[in-house]
Design a protein around this motif. Structure first.
Motif, mmCIF file in Angstrom:
data_model
loop_
_atom_site.group_PDB
_atom_site.id
_atom_site.type_symbol
_atom_site.label_atom_id
_atom_site.label_comp_id
_atom_site.label_asym_id
_atom_site.label_seq_id
_atom_site.Cartn_x
_atom_site.Cartn_y
_atom_site.Cartn_z
ATOM 1 N N ARG A 171 0.833 -1.204 0.000
ATOM 2 C CA ARG A 171 0.000 0.000 0.000
ATOM 3 C C ARG A 171 0.866 1.253 0.000
ATOM 4 O O ARG A 171 0.638 2.186 -0.748
ATOM 5 N N ARG A 172 1.878 1.242 0.858
ATOM 6 C CA ARG A 172 2.706 2.434 1.033
ATOM 7 C C ARG A 172 3.414 2.832 -0.257
ATOM 8 O O ARG A 172 3.569 4.021 -0.542
ATOM 9 N N TRP A 173 3.838 1.844 -1.030
ATOM 10 C CA TRP A 173 4.585 2.137 -2.249
ATOM 11 C C TRP A 173 3.701 2.140 -3.482
ATOM 12 O O TRP A 173 4.178 2.028 -4.608
ATOM 13 N N GLY A 174 2.419 2.305 -3.259
ATOM 14 C CA GLY A 174 1.502 2.592 -4.366
ATOM 15 C C GLY A 174 1.389 1.515 -5.422
ATOM 16 O O GLY A 174 1.403 1.809 -6.615
ATOM 17 N N ILE A 176 -0.476 -0.423 -7.747
ATOM 18 C CA ILE A 176 -1.806 -0.331 -8.366
ATOM 19 C C ILE A 176 -1.782 -1.054 -9.710
ATOM 20 O O ILE A 176 -0.753 -1.562 -10.125
ATOM 21 N N ARG A 179 1.250 -1.727 -12.452
ATOM 22 C CA ARG A 179 2.622 -1.641 -11.936
ATOM 23 C C ARG A 179 3.272 -3.015 -12.022
ATOM 24 O O ARG A 179 2.607 -4.044 -11.865
#
Ligand SMILES: [Zn+2]
Ligand SMILES: [Zn+2]
Length: 352
Positions: A171-174, A176, A179
């Motif tokens: 979650r913290r490093w996005g 989505i 990716r």
């Protein structure tokens, strides 16, 4: 105070034995949980065998276990979130000071006065806290999680440590849709990392030293599997990954993975190799890459993770064992002989 059944060890070299431990009667803010399943985390083994003596010497007798799922048996008079009969979970933390900036921000995992589920000072009964290898536990409702009812509780137990430890950095490093995400190592942590990254619709590449894990990696959600000992296979991914979750706790070459990151990419460590890692500065400078670490998450994020699992039908892959097999399970854990987490069925303890 009441007595609970538990499995405990009396020294760093003793096996687990059946015993009884004290639990407090629930205070007004407490939830008493009848434990149904408890996962076996590698930390349990380190702690039971006093392998973290320099940072956290083990107090014996010790009852590990911080991947707990159970049914609420009793609640204190001020408890609002739970009722008897609800499914409930407990992870690595059972209390904190509630007042420091980290607690206020919902990041209890950074609280300097956090109380771990096992091995922390117990302000209620004295001694230390006892974990989930037991038939019951009593926890402040602020540290009790709501567990989705549509999931298999045996597979939900490991979400409370292995799940949040992998979900939080993803979650913290996005991570989505679209990716490209690498997961290094396919064990208790890695298999959860693959499931989460896949659920966020990333293109997942699993890196493993065992060609035999290819099938499983694909089944769990990987789009590609790379045998990391094969330099040509590794080279194909150079500079192409947005994020890498490194779950390996054995010694390994981190630079080989940093080179797979594209510009601005991040590699997060969630495994804990004993020896210091050698990191090439160029591996970070070129491409402005970053290297970081992560460990569990706060209570709010842990709840978010459980809700996400409920919505996406995610559980850990577990081998359910009776508690009488816990000593054997530890030996198998040392050989990574489990797919991918042991979950102890506490009905086996109740029937003793
Ligand atoms: Zn753990
Ligand atoms: Zn705090």
């Amino acid at each position: 105070m009441f007595k609970a059944k538990a499995y405990s060890v009396g020294s760093a070299t003793s096996p687990f034995v059946s015993s009884s431990i004290p639990r407090r009667d629930p205070t007004e803010h407490d939830v008493q949980i009848e434990i149904l399943f408890c996962g076996i985390c590698h930390s349990d083994l380190h702690y039971a065998r006093d392998e973290w003596h320099s940072v956290m010497p083990t107090v014996y007798p010790c009852v590990p276990g911080h991947e707990i799922v159970g049914r609420v048996a009793k609640v204190g008079s001020s408890v609002t979130k739970f009722e008897p009969g609800d499914l409930a979970g407990v992870g690595c933390l059972v209390d904190s000071d509630h007042t420091c900036p980290h607690c206020r921000a919902g990041l209890e995992q950074f609280c300097p006065n956090q109380i771990l589920t096992y091995g922390s000072p117990d302000k209620h009964l004295g001694g230390v806290t006892y974990g989930g290898y037991s038939d019951s536990i009593v926890v402040d409702e602020r540290f009790v999680l709501r567990v989705p009812t549509n999931l298999d509780p045996a597979g939900v137990a490991p979400l409370h440590c292995a799940g949040i430890t992998t979900y939080s950095p993803i979650r913290r490093w996005g991570v989505i849709k679209g990716r490209k995400v690498g997961v290094v190592g396919l064990g208790g942590l890695g298999h959860m990392g693959v499931k989460f990254a896949r659920a966020f619709e990333a293109h997942v590449v699993v890196f493993t030293t065992s060609p035999g894990k290819r099938e499983d990696a694909l089944r769990l959600g990987a789009a590609e599997v790379v045998v990391s000992r094969n330099a040509d296979e590794m080279k194909k991914h150079a500079g192409s990954l947005d994020f890498i979750l490194d779950t390996v706790s054995a010694d390994h070459d981190i630079n080989a993975y940093l080179n797979l990151l594209g510009p601005g990419g991040n590699l997060t460590l969630v495994g804990a190799p004993e020896k210091h890692l050698a990191v090439s500065a160029f591996g970070l400078l070129l491409g402005r890459r970053s290297l970081s670490g992560s460990n569990i998450g706060g209570i709010a994020e842990t709840q978010e993770m459980l809700d996400f699992c409920g919505a996406h039908n995610i559980t850990a892959d577990v081998e359910v064992i009776p508690i009488q097999k816990v000593n054997e399970a530890y030996e198998r854990l040392l050989k990574s002989d489990v797919k991918y987490r042991f979950s102890i069925d506490m009905a086996s303890l109740r029937s003793e």
